[in-house]
Design a protein around this motif. Structure first.
Motif, PDB file in Angstrom:
ATOM      1  N   ARG A  21      33.014  40.151  37.290  1.00 50.42           N
ATOM      2  CA  ARG A  21      33.336  39.822  35.343  1.00 50.42           C
ATOM      3  C   ARG A  21      34.801  39.290  35.590  1.00 50.42           C
ATOM      4  N   GLN A  24      35.872  36.670  36.699  1.00 45.56           N
ATOM      5  CA  GLN A  24      35.962  35.344  35.824  1.00 45.56           C
ATOM      6  C   GLN A  24      36.633  35.333  34.946  1.00 45.56           C
ATOM      7  N   GLU A  27      39.316  34.311  37.072  1.00 46.57           N
ATOM      8  CA  GLU A  27      39.791  32.556  37.250  1.00 46.57           C
ATOM      9  C   GLU A  27      39.733  31.860  36.108  1.00 46.57           C
TER      10      GLU A  27
END
Length: 83
Positions: A21, A24, A27
């Motif tokens: 997570r 993510q 990113e």
């Protein structure tokens, strides 16, 4: 960091549990702080900042192109045989 985003904070245990997570989030441009015993010890940041553009003109007012942009100095024009 984009000031519209808040920095997420995780303790070491949470960071291990939610590592995917965290990646993510990073990113998408987020920065994540990891703390041990309440003290920040690391910041996870994107390698390249992503630019969020919604439409043409998104940088309007942020970029200035001088009036003489297309004019070459005489010495440069001479070096390229343009005068």
């Amino acid at each position: 960091m984009d000031t519209q985003h808040t920095q997420r904070r995780y303790n070491v245990h949470e960071a291990k549990t939610h590592f995917s997570r965290i990646l993510q989030l990073v990113e998408t441009g987020e920065e994540v702080i990891i703390s041990r015993a309440g003290e920040p010890v690391a910041k996870v940041v994107p390698l390249r900042a992503k630019v969020s553009r919604t439409d043409y003109g998104a940088l309007r007012g942020q970029v200035h192109v001088p009036d003489d942009f297309d004019e070459l100095p005489d010495d440069v024009a001479d070096a390229f045989g343009m005068r």
